[in-house]
Design an enzyme around this catalytic site. Sequence first.
Site, PDB file in Angstrom:
ATOM      1  N   CYS A  80       0.868  -1.220  -0.148  1.00 16.51           N
ATOM      2  CA  CYS A  80      -0.013   0.025  -0.170  1.00 16.51           C
ATOM      3  C   CYS A  80       1.003   1.282   0.008  1.00 16.51           C
ATOM      4  O   CYS A  80       1.583   1.637  -1.073  1.00 16.51           O
ATOM      5  CB  CYS A  80      -1.037  -0.197   1.053  1.00 16.51           C
ATOM      6  SG  CYS A  80      -2.605   0.619   0.815  1.00 16.51           S
ATOM      7  N   HIS A 171      -3.431  -5.044   1.970  1.00  8.92           N
ATOM      8  CA  HIS A 171      -3.073  -5.414   3.233  1.00  8.92           C
ATOM      9  C   HIS A 171      -2.978  -6.902   3.501  1.00  8.92           C
ATOM     10  O   HIS A 171      -3.536  -7.259   4.178  1.00  8.92           O
ATOM     11  CB  HIS A 171      -3.653  -4.764   4.347  1.00  8.92           C
ATOM     12  CG  HIS A 171      -3.384  -3.199   4.262  1.00  8.92           C
ATOM     13  ND1 HIS A 171      -2.509  -2.622   5.003  1.00  8.92           N
ATOM     14  CD2 HIS A 171      -4.031  -2.158   3.700  1.00  8.92           C
ATOM     15  CE1 HIS A 171      -2.347  -1.287   4.840  1.00  8.92           C
ATOM     16  NE2 HIS A 171      -3.267  -0.875   3.980  1.00  8.92           N
ATOM     17  N   GLU A 173      -0.980  -8.432   5.506  1.00 13.29           N
ATOM     18  CA  GLU A 173      -0.746  -8.644   6.877  1.00 13.29           C
ATOM     19  C   GLU A 173      -2.008  -8.809   7.858  1.00 13.29           C
ATOM     20  O   GLU A 173      -1.776  -9.186   8.865  1.00 13.29           O
ATOM     21  CB  GLU A 173       0.249  -7.698   7.261  1.00 13.29           C
ATOM     22  CG  GLU A 173      -0.400  -6.301   7.620  1.00 13.29           C
ATOM     23  CD  GLU A 173      -0.692  -5.476   6.348  1.00 13.29           C
ATOM     24  OE1 GLU A 173      -0.256  -5.978   5.253  1.00 13.29           O
ATOM     25  OE2 GLU A 173      -0.886  -4.160   6.511  1.00 13.29           O
TER      26      GLU A 173
HETATM   27  N1  GLN Z   1      -3.702   6.310   0.792  1.00 16.21           N
HETATM   28  C1  GLN Z   1      -2.496   5.868   1.075  1.00 16.21           C
HETATM   29  C2  GLN Z   1      -1.449   6.642   0.633  1.00 16.21           C
HETATM   30  O1  GLN Z   1      -1.649   7.455  -0.708  1.00 16.21           O
HETATM   31  C3  GLN Z   1      -1.980   4.458   1.334  1.00 16.21           C
HETATM   32  C4  GLN Z   1      -3.163   3.820   2.225  1.00 16.21           C
HETATM   33  C5  GLN Z   1      -2.611   2.625   2.876  1.00 16.21           C
HETATM   34  O2  GLN Z   1      -1.318   2.292   3.093  1.00 16.21           O
HETATM   35  N2  GLN Z   1      -3.581   1.712   3.378  1.00 16.21           N
HETATM   36  O3  GLN Z   1      -0.357   6.809   0.978  1.00 16.21           O
END
Ligand code: GLN
Length: 207
Positions: A80, A171, A173
């Site tokens: 992410c 995610h 994890e």
């Molecule tokens: N929206 C976040 C970003 O742009 C990422 C979201 C996340 O890591 N769950 O950094």
Amino acid sequence: MLPLVGVLALQGDFLDHEAALRAQGVRTRQVRTATDLRGLDAMVLPGGESTTMLTLLDVESLWAPLGATLRSGMPVFATCAGMILLAERVENPVQRSYGLLPITVVRNGYGRQLHSGTFVLESTALPHGTTGTFIRAPRITATGPGVEVLARRNGDPVLVQKGPILAACFHPELGDNHVVVARFAAMVRAHAGQPCHTGRSAAEASA
Ligand code: GLN
């Protein structure tokens, strides 16, 4: 000695990564300073907020030393916000990144909080029915040479690998299915020269 995985712990869900990794039989260390990078076998960049992470990397003078570690050839798992930090190109808005993974990502590309949730992934590399939890997730809109797509959501790549770098929009994890974390732990053991992992160190096994 079990392999040691550094988890960037400036912000975000580093505790969940540590718990998931330890359940796979590797050691973890929270990384907050350049000193914490010494002696690691692998590195994890967790989810969170990439803009905040960029600020804190500068505050801690960690941008360059972490970059050297990420470029060293060790296994890297980026999820992410962590994936955003590694991407070659970041949009919505354009922002600085390490550029080690030839993908284009659009931040919050699946919509914001309302569109977060858990979805079944399309994959031949993962067990049938494997799900991914998406939280304000980035969307991968392009992949470059050498990037293997391991899973998709509605046709879009959401889990990709290039050599020692594994990256997910979701995610892995979180939740009770740690199949992607297990894949990374296997990469870490292979890199650390411990392909036949039993979950216990040699010393423990002979005790
Ligand atoms: N929206 C976040 C970003 O742009 C990422 C979201 C996340 O890591 N769950 O950094």
